[in-house]
Enzyme design. Structure first.
Site, short mmCIF file in Angstrom:
data_model
loop_
_atom_site.label_atom_id
_atom_site.label_comp_id
_atom_site.label_asym_id
_atom_site.label_seq_id
_atom_site.Cartn_x
_atom_site.Cartn_y
_atom_site.Cartn_z
N ASP A 1 0.84 -1.19 0.00
CA ASP A 1 0.00 0.00 0.00
C ASP A 1 0.88 1.24 0.00
OD1 ASP A 1 -2.21 -1.64 0.19
OD2 ASP A 1 -2.49 -1.32 2.35
N MET A 2 0.35 2.32 -0.55
CA MET A 2 1.08 3.59 -0.59
C MET A 2 1.54 4.01 0.80
SD MET A 2 -0.29 7.22 -2.11
CE MET A 2 0.70 8.71 -2.06
#
Length: 233
Positions: free
Chosen positions: A58-59
């Protein structure tokens, strides 16, 4: 063009694959829109034109990312992930006090997209099988505020799996802007989730490789240490 030596934290490089340390806040692959084109894969391809994504974080998550050099290696490494023979371990700091024990516990809860609230995911009996192992290392309580430093091993690879699984047992990750309450979000400057270990057999050399990375929120863990009520086993 930016100096990619300054933008890439290289952990391992050989003729077949790369291991990179992704900072929180950086996408793994390009997103929609001109402002989302800077990402780990784009930076890597500036330096290694044959670099290809194998898996994603995930970012908001930091830590170790494995990339293949060439399509054949991408297929081989992708098969290793699909067959669950890649060792993955994460560290997180979560809300609340969790029991500190030597043995691992398991969260077995199927996940699916929460379509009205995309990109959020949710636990649902109709979802895909999803399993996470966890073990609390230490826990602190200061009045009504508590936190736990936990190790996590996802045995499946669903989107947002660790974040949703921890939320489902009442312990959202501190700093989680997607799944945490306003109070949980305010307790940390970022999502306190880090991919700290990767282990796998190198498809070309058959050598067993293992890589480790300390989270950049480690100083925060040290600042908690004077409050930890249970020592690390």
């Amino acid at each position: 063009m930016p100096d990619t030596d300054l933008l890439i934290d290289l952990v391992h490089e050989d003729a077949h694959l790369l291991v990179l340390n992704k900072p929180a806040g950086l996408l793994c692959v390009p997103g929609r829109g001109e402002d989302k084109q800077d990402c780990l894969s784009a930076r890597a391809m500036q330096r290694w034109p044959d670099a290809l994504i194998v898996h994603r974080l995930d970012m908001a998550t930091s830590g170790l990312v494995l990339m293949a050099r060439g399509a054949a290696m991408q297929r081989a490494l992708g098969d290793a992930f699909a067959n669950r023979v890649v060792h993955k371990r994460y560290e997180a700091v979560v809300d609340g006090a969790m029991p500190v024990r030597d043995e691992w516990s398991v969260i077995d809860a199927p996940l699916m997209a929460d379509w009205p609230r995309r990109p959020l995911q949710k636990v649902d009996p109709a979802g895909k099988p999803s399993v996470t192992r966890w073990r609390a290392l230490s826990s602190t309580a200061d009045g009504e505020t508590a936190a736990t430093h936990v190790l996590l091993e996802p045995l499946t690879g669903r989107s947002h799996q660790l974040r949703v699984h921890l939320l489902s047992i009442g312990h959202p990750i501190l700093g989680d802007a997607l799944y945490g309450s306003a109070e949980v979000q305010a307790r940390a400057p970022r999502l306190l989730l880090h991919a700290s270990e990767l282990g796998f057999v190198h498809p070309a050399t058959q050598q067993m490789l293992r890589f480790q990375s300390q989270p950049d929120f480690a100083p925060l863990l040290l600042s908690f240490s004077s409050l930890f009520s249970t020592a690390r086993p």
